[in-house]
Design a protein around this motif. Structure first.
Motif, PDB file in Angstrom:
ATOM      1  N   PHE A   4      77.991   6.566 -59.239  1.00  0.00           N
ATOM      2  CA  PHE A   4      78.539   6.900 -57.614  1.00  0.00           C
ATOM      3  C   PHE A   4      79.486   5.691 -57.307  1.00  0.00           C
ATOM      4  O   PHE A   4      79.400   4.713 -57.804  1.00  0.00           O
ATOM      5  N   LYS A   5      80.317   6.098 -56.519  1.00  0.00           N
ATOM      6  CA  LYS A   5      81.465   5.397 -55.825  1.00  0.00           C
ATOM      7  C   LYS A   5      80.657   4.318 -54.887  1.00  0.00           C
ATOM      8  O   LYS A   5      81.144   3.055 -54.946  1.00  0.00           O
ATOM      9  N   ARG A   6      80.239   4.713 -53.865  1.00  0.00           N
ATOM     10  CA  ARG A   6      79.596   3.974 -52.935  1.00  0.00           C
ATOM     11  C   ARG A   6      78.732   4.719 -51.976  1.00  0.00           C
ATOM     12  O   ARG A   6      78.629   5.817 -52.055  1.00  0.00           O
ATOM     13  N   ASN A   7      77.893   3.817 -51.326  1.00  0.00           N
ATOM     14  CA  ASN A   7      76.654   4.354 -50.499  1.00  0.00           C
ATOM     15  C   ASN A   7      76.569   3.208 -49.550  1.00  0.00           C
ATOM     16  O   ASN A   7      76.435   1.902 -49.551  1.00  0.00           O
ATOM     17  N   LYS A   8      76.506   3.718 -48.314  1.00  0.00           N
ATOM     18  CA  LYS A   8      76.580   2.991 -47.322  1.00  0.00           C
ATOM     19  C   LYS A   8      75.748   3.184 -45.955  1.00  0.00           C
ATOM     20  O   LYS A   8      75.470   4.706 -45.525  1.00  0.00           O
ATOM     21  N   ILE A   9      75.443   2.533 -44.956  1.00  0.00           N
ATOM     22  CA  ILE A   9      74.891   2.659 -43.479  1.00  0.00           C
ATOM     23  C   ILE A   9      76.108   2.012 -42.684  1.00  0.00           C
ATOM     24  O   ILE A   9      76.408   1.082 -42.881  1.00  0.00           O
ATOM     25  N   GLU A  10      76.250   2.964 -41.552  1.00  0.00           N
ATOM     26  CA  GLU A  10      77.556   2.293 -40.797  1.00  0.00           C
ATOM     27  C   GLU A  10      76.969   2.363 -39.370  1.00  0.00           C
ATOM     28  O   GLU A  10      76.488   3.521 -38.935  1.00  0.00           O
ATOM     29  N   SER A  11      77.158   1.500 -38.479  1.00  0.00           N
ATOM     30  CA  SER A  11      76.692   1.647 -36.978  1.00  0.00           C
ATOM     31  C   SER A  11      77.905   1.086 -36.176  1.00  0.00           C
ATOM     32  O   SER A  11      78.754   0.444 -36.603  1.00  0.00           O
ATOM     33  N   HIS A  12      78.191   1.710 -35.179  1.00  0.00           N
ATOM     34  CA  HIS A  12      79.226   1.605 -34.057  1.00  0.00           C
ATOM     35  C   HIS A  12      78.304   1.101 -32.844  1.00  0.00           C
ATOM     36  O   HIS A  12      77.407   1.657 -32.086  1.00  0.00           O
ATOM     37  N   MET A  13      78.669  -0.247 -32.409  1.00  0.00           N
ATOM     38  CA  MET A  13      77.977  -0.887 -31.580  1.00  0.00           C
ATOM     39  C   MET A  13      78.424  -1.130 -30.222  1.00  0.00           C
ATOM     40  O   MET A  13      79.653  -1.726 -30.269  1.00  0.00           O
ATOM     41  N   ILE A  14      77.741  -1.044 -28.978  1.00  0.00           N
ATOM     42  CA  ILE A  14      78.364  -1.563 -27.820  1.00  0.00           C
ATOM     43  C   ILE A  14      77.392  -3.033 -27.826  1.00  0.00           C
ATOM     44  O   ILE A  14      76.173  -2.769 -27.771  1.00  0.00           O
ATOM     45  N   GLU A  15      78.195  -4.260 -27.588  1.00  0.00           N
ATOM     46  CA  GLU A  15      77.709  -5.373 -27.522  1.00  0.00           C
ATOM     47  C   GLU A  15      77.926  -6.282 -26.204  1.00  0.00           C
ATOM     48  O   GLU A  15      78.745  -6.238 -25.531  1.00  0.00           O
ATOM     49  N   VAL A  16      76.895  -6.904 -26.109  1.00  0.00           N
ATOM     50  CA  VAL A  16      76.918  -8.099 -24.588  1.00  0.00           C
ATOM     51  C   VAL A  16      76.653  -9.090 -25.236  1.00  0.00           C
ATOM     52  O   VAL A  16      75.601  -9.752 -25.633  1.00  0.00           O
ATOM     53  N   PRO A  17      77.757 -10.049 -25.619  1.00  0.00           N
ATOM     54  CA  PRO A  17      77.461 -11.644 -25.940  1.00  0.00           C
ATOM     55  C   PRO A  17      77.223 -12.433 -24.862  1.00  0.00           C
ATOM     56  O   PRO A  17      77.739 -12.168 -23.716  1.00  0.00           O
ATOM     57  N   PHE A  18      76.250 -13.540 -25.025  1.00  0.00           N
ATOM     58  CA  PHE A  18      76.083 -14.512 -23.984  1.00  0.00           C
ATOM     59  C   PHE A  18      76.327 -15.816 -24.757  1.00  0.00           C
ATOM     60  O   PHE A  18      75.459 -16.078 -25.755  1.00  0.00           O
ATOM     61  N   GLU A  19      76.979 -16.749 -24.266  1.00  0.00           N
ATOM     62  CA  GLU A  19      77.589 -18.056 -24.855  1.00  0.00           C
ATOM     63  C   GLU A  19      77.394 -19.292 -23.993  1.00  0.00           C
ATOM     64  O   GLU A  19      77.508 -19.212 -22.819  1.00  0.00           O
ATOM     65  N   PHE A  20      76.729 -20.292 -24.606  1.00  0.00           N
ATOM     66  CA  PHE A  20      76.938 -21.610 -24.045  1.00  0.00           C
ATOM     67  C   PHE A  20      77.992 -22.254 -24.799  1.00  0.00           C
ATOM     68  O   PHE A  20      78.053 -22.311 -26.139  1.00  0.00           O
ATOM     69  N   ARG A  21      79.144 -22.800 -24.175  1.00  0.00           N
ATOM     70  CA  ARG A  21      80.375 -23.060 -24.739  1.00  0.00           C
ATOM     71  C   ARG A  21      80.581 -24.560 -24.649  1.00  0.00           C
ATOM     72  O   ARG A  21      80.601 -25.065 -23.429  1.00  0.00           O
ATOM     73  N   TRP A  22      81.192 -25.334 -25.506  1.00  0.00           N
ATOM     74  CA  TRP A  22      81.954 -26.756 -25.463  1.00  0.00           C
ATOM     75  C   TRP A  22      83.011 -26.538 -26.184  1.00  0.00           C
ATOM     76  O   TRP A  22      83.282 -25.982 -27.434  1.00  0.00           O
ATOM     77  N   ARG A  23      84.021 -27.261 -25.434  1.00  0.00           N
ATOM     78  CA  ARG A  23      85.446 -27.328 -26.191  1.00  0.00           C
ATOM     79  C   ARG A  23      86.083 -28.697 -25.696  1.00  0.00           C
ATOM     80  O   ARG A  23      85.742 -29.101 -24.771  1.00  0.00           O
ATOM     81  N   SER A  24      86.906 -28.994 -26.468  1.00  0.00           N
ATOM     82  CA  SER A  24      87.870 -30.384 -26.276  1.00  0.00           C
ATOM     83  C   SER A  24      89.049 -29.800 -25.623  1.00  0.00           C
ATOM     84  O   SER A  24      90.065 -30.634 -25.833  1.00  0.00           O
ATOM     85  N   SER A  25      88.987 -28.985 -24.648  1.00  0.00           N
ATOM     86  CA  SER A  25      90.365 -28.423 -24.245  1.00  0.00           C
ATOM     87  C   SER A  25      90.633 -29.138 -22.862  1.00  0.00           C
ATOM     88  O   SER A  25      90.064 -29.719 -22.491  1.00  0.00           O
ATOM     89  N   ASN A  26      91.975 -28.815 -22.570  1.00  0.00           N
ATOM     90  CA  ASN A  26      92.589 -29.428 -21.207  1.00  0.00           C
ATOM     91  C   ASN A  26      93.870 -28.333 -20.829  1.00  0.00           C
ATOM     92  O   ASN A  26      94.001 -27.420 -21.549  1.00  0.00           O
ATOM     93  N   GLU A  27      94.329 -28.613 -19.681  1.00  0.00           N
ATOM     94  CA  GLU A  27      95.157 -27.646 -19.106  1.00  0.00           C
ATOM     95  C   GLU A  27      96.497 -27.710 -19.626  1.00  0.00           C
ATOM     96  O   GLU A  27      97.564 -26.989 -19.461  1.00  0.00           O
ATOM     97  N   VAL A  28      96.859 -28.512 -20.679  1.00  0.00           N
ATOM     98  CA  VAL A  28      98.286 -28.737 -21.284  1.00  0.00           C
ATOM     99  C   VAL A  28      97.960 -28.328 -22.675  1.00  0.00           C
ATOM    100  O   VAL A  28      99.169 -28.288 -23.225  1.00  0.00           O
ATOM    101  N   SER A  29      96.993 -28.271 -23.382  1.00  0.00           N
ATOM    102  CA  SER A  29      96.770 -27.943 -24.980  1.00  0.00           C
ATOM    103  C   SER A  29      96.196 -26.809 -25.207  1.00  0.00           C
ATOM    104  O   SER A  29      95.028 -26.227 -24.594  1.00  0.00           O
ATOM    105  N   TYR A  30      96.836 -25.852 -26.070  1.00  0.00           N
ATOM    106  CA  TYR A  30      96.145 -24.844 -26.718  1.00  0.00           C
ATOM    107  C   TYR A  30      95.297 -25.023 -27.983  1.00  0.00           C
ATOM    108  O   TYR A  30      94.771 -24.083 -28.460  1.00  0.00           O
ATOM    109  N   LYS A  31      95.447 -26.058 -28.131  1.00  0.00           N
ATOM    110  CA  LYS A  31      94.698 -26.662 -29.549  1.00  0.00           C
ATOM    111  C   LYS A  31      93.525 -27.578 -29.242  1.00  0.00           C
ATOM    112  O   LYS A  31      93.753 -28.392 -28.804  1.00  0.00           O
TER     113      LYS A  31
END
Length: 243
Positions: free
Chosen positions: A128-155
């Motif tokens: 056989f060539k391939r056998n799979k299970i496939e799912s299409h999901m609606i997702e709700v992510p919740f995150e606690f975020r830390w970043r070293s950003s500021n108002e002048v830098s995109y990096k």
């Protein structure tokens, strides 16, 4: 026929969303280069509200006789509302809505019966060539975020940890033999509500992404040779953020 139209529509929408994402990313870079230092500083800026990611999907806690094959891929995209919680806006909460397409290739074949489904292991000598299970999901992510950003830098560096809940809009099983007709059908044994832990880490454009499922891929009443199929997905890959 209706199911075929459903999956075609999903892929069409996904393709359009990807094109829009790439266009916005290009436009953002062009604006930054054109305006240069003339852009007024935004001290109430938000970060990383649109995302798109690619993953490789592993099957954990699977029966010993189940082996993965081919490229079990995943695609996710969506919007996360960024909500800073400190004056420097380096710490934030994120709550979003997204879409995910996840495929799992293995030798675990689903068989459509009259009233339900059965499962068996494809013989090692089967062609056989391939056998799979496939799912299409609606997702709700919740995150606690830390970043070293500021108002002048995109990096900047970012570490985002959190939790994701998903609902399976549709799942299907598909077997493609080397010769003969393929079999494909809507599989309701895939768990509708799935949830797990997320971790994103990186700098600037490229970021590592991990998702560990706390729920099984299948419902509780799904068995292989009399034993429950307790499989939990692990997805590893990269994620891109803009705006």
């Amino acid at each position: 026929m209706v199911r075929g139209v459903f999956y075609f529509s999903i892929f069409t929408v996904m393709k359009k969303c990807l094109l829009v994402f790439l266009w916005v990313l290009t436009a953002q870079g062009a604006m930054a280069q054109t305006n240069g230092d003339t852009v007024a500083l935004d001290t109430r800026y938000l970060e990383d509200q649109f995302y798109i990611g690619l993953t490789y999907n592993f099957l954990l806690e699977k029966p010993d006789v189940v082996n993965q094959s081919n490229l079990s891929y995943g695609l996710q995209m969506g919007f996360i509302k960024d909500m800073p919680i400190n004056a420097g806006r380096t710490v934030a909460l994120g709550l979003g809505l997204g879409y995910g397409l996840y495929s799992y290739y293995s030798n675990l074949q689903a068989v459509e019966l009259e009233e339900d489904f059965g499962y068996l292991i494809i013989d090692d000598e089967a062609d056989f060539k391939r056998n799979k299970i496939e799912s299409h999901m609606i997702e709700v992510p919740f995150e606690f975020r830390w970043r070293s950003s500021n108002e002048v830098s995109y990096k900047f560096w970012r570490v985002y940890t959190g939790f994701k809940v998903g609902y399976a809009l549709g799942s299907r099983s598909k077997l493609v033999p080397t010769e003969g007709a393929k079999t494909s059908f809507y599989n309701t044994d895939i768990r509708k509500f799935q949830y797990g832990l997320t971790f994103n880490f990186g700098y600037n454009t490229f970021n590592l992404h991990a998702y560990y499922s706390l729920s099984n891929l299948f419902d509780d009443n799904v068995y292989l040779d009399g034993d429950p199929i307790d499989i939990k997905p692990l997805r590893l890959g990269i994620v891109f953020y803009i705006l």
